[in-house]
Motif scaffolding. Sequence first.
Motif, PDB file in Angstrom:
ATOM      1  N   ASP A   1      30.127 -27.667 -90.694  1.00 29.14           N
ATOM      2  CA  ASP A   1      29.563 -28.396 -91.849  1.00 29.14           C
ATOM      3  C   ASP A   1      30.061 -27.776 -93.150  1.00 29.14           C
ATOM      4  O   ASP A   1      30.425 -28.480 -94.104  1.00 29.14           O
ATOM      5  CB  ASP A   1      28.027 -28.315 -91.850  1.00 29.14           C
ATOM      6  CG  ASP A   1      27.398 -29.025 -90.669  1.00 29.14           C
ATOM      7  OD1 ASP A   1      27.962 -30.033 -90.218  1.00 29.14           O
ATOM      8  OD2 ASP A   1      26.330 -28.559 -90.186  1.00 29.14           O
ATOM      9  N   ILE A   2      30.067 -26.448 -93.161  1.00 31.73           N
ATOM     10  CA  ILE A   2      30.506 -25.751 -94.385  1.00 31.73           C
ATOM     11  C   ILE A   2      31.996 -26.009 -94.626  1.00 31.73           C
ATOM     12  O   ILE A   2      32.416 -26.259 -95.760  1.00 31.73           O
ATOM     13  CB  ILE A   2      30.199 -24.236 -94.286  1.00 31.73           C
ATOM     14  CG1 ILE A   2      28.689 -24.034 -94.190  1.00 31.73           C
ATOM     15  CG2 ILE A   2      30.764 -23.491 -95.490  1.00 31.73           C
ATOM     16  CD1 ILE A   2      28.262 -22.609 -93.942  1.00 31.73           C
ATOM     17  N   ALA A   3      32.772 -25.975 -93.554  1.00 34.25           N
ATOM     18  CA  ALA A   3      34.218 -26.253 -93.695  1.00 34.25           C
ATOM     19  C   ALA A   3      34.426 -27.629 -94.329  1.00 34.25           C
ATOM     20  O   ALA A   3      35.283 -27.798 -95.209  1.00 34.25           O
ATOM     21  CB  ALA A   3      34.897 -26.190 -92.330  1.00 34.25           C
ATOM     22  N   ASN A   4      33.633 -28.601 -93.892  1.00 29.26           N
ATOM     23  CA  ASN A   4      33.780 -29.951 -94.447  1.00 29.26           C
ATOM     24  C   ASN A   4      33.429 -29.994 -95.929  1.00 29.26           C
ATOM     25  O   ASN A   4      34.121 -30.634 -96.728  1.00 29.26           O
ATOM     26  CB  ASN A   4      32.912 -30.949 -93.670  1.00 29.26           C
ATOM     27  CG  ASN A   4      33.475 -31.195 -92.280  1.00 29.26           C
ATOM     28  OD1 ASN A   4      34.684 -31.056 -92.064  1.00 29.26           O
ATOM     29  ND2 ASN A   4      32.623 -31.516 -91.326  1.00 29.26           N
TER      30      ASN A   4
ATOM     31  N   VAL B   1      29.715 -16.755 -93.791  1.00 29.60           N
ATOM     32  CA  VAL B   1      28.767 -17.334 -94.759  1.00 29.60           C
ATOM     33  C   VAL B   1      27.444 -17.666 -94.059  1.00 29.60           C
ATOM     34  O   VAL B   1      26.362 -17.366 -94.570  1.00 29.60           O
ATOM     35  CB  VAL B   1      29.388 -18.594 -95.430  1.00 29.60           C
ATOM     36  CG1 VAL B   1      28.344 -19.409 -96.169  1.00 29.60           C
ATOM     37  CG2 VAL B   1      30.520 -18.173 -96.378  1.00 29.60           C
ATOM     38  N   VAL B   2      27.538 -18.241 -92.850  1.00 31.20           N
ATOM     39  CA  VAL B   2      26.321 -18.547 -92.068  1.00 31.20           C
ATOM     40  C   VAL B   2      25.618 -17.247 -91.678  1.00 31.20           C
ATOM     41  O   VAL B   2      24.404 -17.100 -91.860  1.00 31.20           O
ATOM     42  CB  VAL B   2      26.671 -19.376 -90.805  1.00 31.20           C
ATOM     43  CG1 VAL B   2      25.469 -19.485 -89.876  1.00 31.20           C
ATOM     44  CG2 VAL B   2      27.170 -20.769 -91.196  1.00 31.20           C
ATOM     45  N   ALA B   3      26.367 -16.275 -91.168  1.00 32.79           N
ATOM     46  CA  ALA B   3      25.776 -15.002 -90.706  1.00 32.79           C
ATOM     47  C   ALA B   3      25.065 -14.281 -91.845  1.00 32.79           C
ATOM     48  O   ALA B   3      24.036 -13.628 -91.620  1.00 32.79           O
ATOM     49  CB  ALA B   3      26.865 -14.112 -90.111  1.00 32.79           C
ATOM     50  N   HIS B   4      25.574 -14.415 -93.064  1.00 30.24           N
ATOM     51  CA  HIS B   4      24.955 -13.736 -94.213  1.00 30.24           C
ATOM     52  C   HIS B   4      23.869 -14.582 -94.871  1.00 30.24           C
ATOM     53  O   HIS B   4      23.349 -14.209 -95.917  1.00 30.24           O
ATOM     54  CB  HIS B   4      26.019 -13.349 -95.247  1.00 30.24           C
ATOM     55  CG  HIS B   4      26.808 -12.137 -94.863  1.00 30.24           C
ATOM     56  ND1 HIS B   4      27.826 -12.173 -93.935  1.00 30.24           N
ATOM     57  CD2 HIS B   4      26.696 -10.842 -95.249  1.00 30.24           C
ATOM     58  CE1 HIS B   4      28.324 -10.949 -93.783  1.00 30.24           C
ATOM     59  NE2 HIS B   4      27.651 -10.130 -94.561  1.00 30.24           N
ATOM     60  N   LYS B   5      23.565 -15.733 -94.270  1.00 33.50           N
ATOM     61  CA  LYS B   5      22.518 -16.624 -94.785  1.00 33.50           C
ATOM     62  C   LYS B   5      22.694 -16.912 -96.287  1.00 33.50           C
ATOM     63  O   LYS B   5      21.737 -16.869 -97.068  1.00 33.50           O
ATOM     64  CB  LYS B   5      21.120 -16.025 -94.522  1.00 33.50           C
ATOM     65  CG  LYS B   5      20.828 -15.791 -93.045  1.00 33.50           C
ATOM     66  CD  LYS B   5      19.390 -15.367 -92.870  1.00 33.50           C
ATOM     67  CE  LYS B   5      18.899 -15.204 -91.458  1.00 33.50           C
ATOM     68  NZ  LYS B   5      19.795 -15.152 -90.343  1.00 33.50           N
TER      69      LYS B   5
ATOM     70  N   THR C   1      20.462 -25.351 -91.947  1.00 32.10           N
ATOM     71  CA  THR C   1      20.934 -26.051 -90.748  1.00 32.10           C
ATOM     72  C   THR C   1      22.463 -26.204 -90.710  1.00 32.10           C
ATOM     73  O   THR C   1      23.019 -26.693 -89.722  1.00 32.10           O
ATOM     74  CB  THR C   1      20.301 -27.462 -90.672  1.00 32.10           C
ATOM     75  OG1 THR C   1      20.518 -28.102 -91.920  1.00 32.10           O
ATOM     76  CG2 THR C   1      18.812 -27.383 -90.383  1.00 32.10           C
ATOM     77  N   ASP C   2      23.155 -25.795 -91.776  1.00 31.61           N
ATOM     78  CA  ASP C   2      24.620 -25.956 -91.820  1.00 31.61           C
ATOM     79  C   ASP C   2      25.306 -25.085 -90.764  1.00 31.61           C
ATOM     80  O   ASP C   2      25.046 -23.884 -90.668  1.00 31.61           O
ATOM     81  CB  ASP C   2      25.177 -25.558 -93.201  1.00 31.61           C
ATOM     82  CG  ASP C   2      25.117 -26.698 -94.211  1.00 31.61           C
ATOM     83  OD1 ASP C   2      24.915 -27.853 -93.788  1.00 31.61           O
ATOM     84  OD2 ASP C   2      25.278 -26.420 -95.407  1.00 31.61           O
TER      85      ASP C   2
END
Length: 187
Positions: free
Chosen positions: A164-167, A124-128, A159-160
């Motif tokens: 952070d996303i898991a939480n 999810v982070v890598a795909h922005k 900045t996540d």
Amino acid sequence: MKNIVLMASGSGSNAENIICFFRDKNILCNFHIITNKKDAFVLERAKKLNVPAEVITKKQNEEGVLLDRINELKPDLIVLAGYLLLFPAEIVALYPNKIINIHPALLPKFGGKGMYGSFVHEAVVAHKESETGITIHYVSEHYDEGAVIFQAKTPVVVTDTPLDIANKVHKLEYEHFPKVIEKLLND
Ligand code: GAR
């Protein structure tokens, strides 16, 4: 009284949250936990909660042990709460619309073999992505397919981190998963 089989491979925080939700509401259910990992933390939670639990490994799944056990337990619902193995197709065929899974993303995005836990949040982070969420769906013989029952979203900011996303995702899971289960049991 409804029989609920909770399947978990690791921590089991969702399994615990589900059990506590029903206990807090004084809804009597027979819970039974099955894990494929003998060192899964969910076994500690089971002890603490006084819920029966057992280990059935991937090899035993292939030998039909899980199928036999599920048949003995006569489940009204089988809940995959962080269960990371492909669920045996013969059980899926025997229990139509009685097996559900939670996935920590908005399927069909970020699903499939190898997409679980932190791998999902890293993708999810890598795909922005600007949002992610949870999907609760019926289990089919393929990973993360089957009809969607419920989805909920949460925003992702630049900045996540994956943690952070898991939480954020866990928060959604704790809020919605027990309610969806309660509704399915009442329908
Ligand atoms: C949960 O976030 C669940 O959505 C995910 O594993 C986590 C288990 O946490 N499931 C998958 O990734 C399945 N593809 P928990 O053990 O603390 O409940």
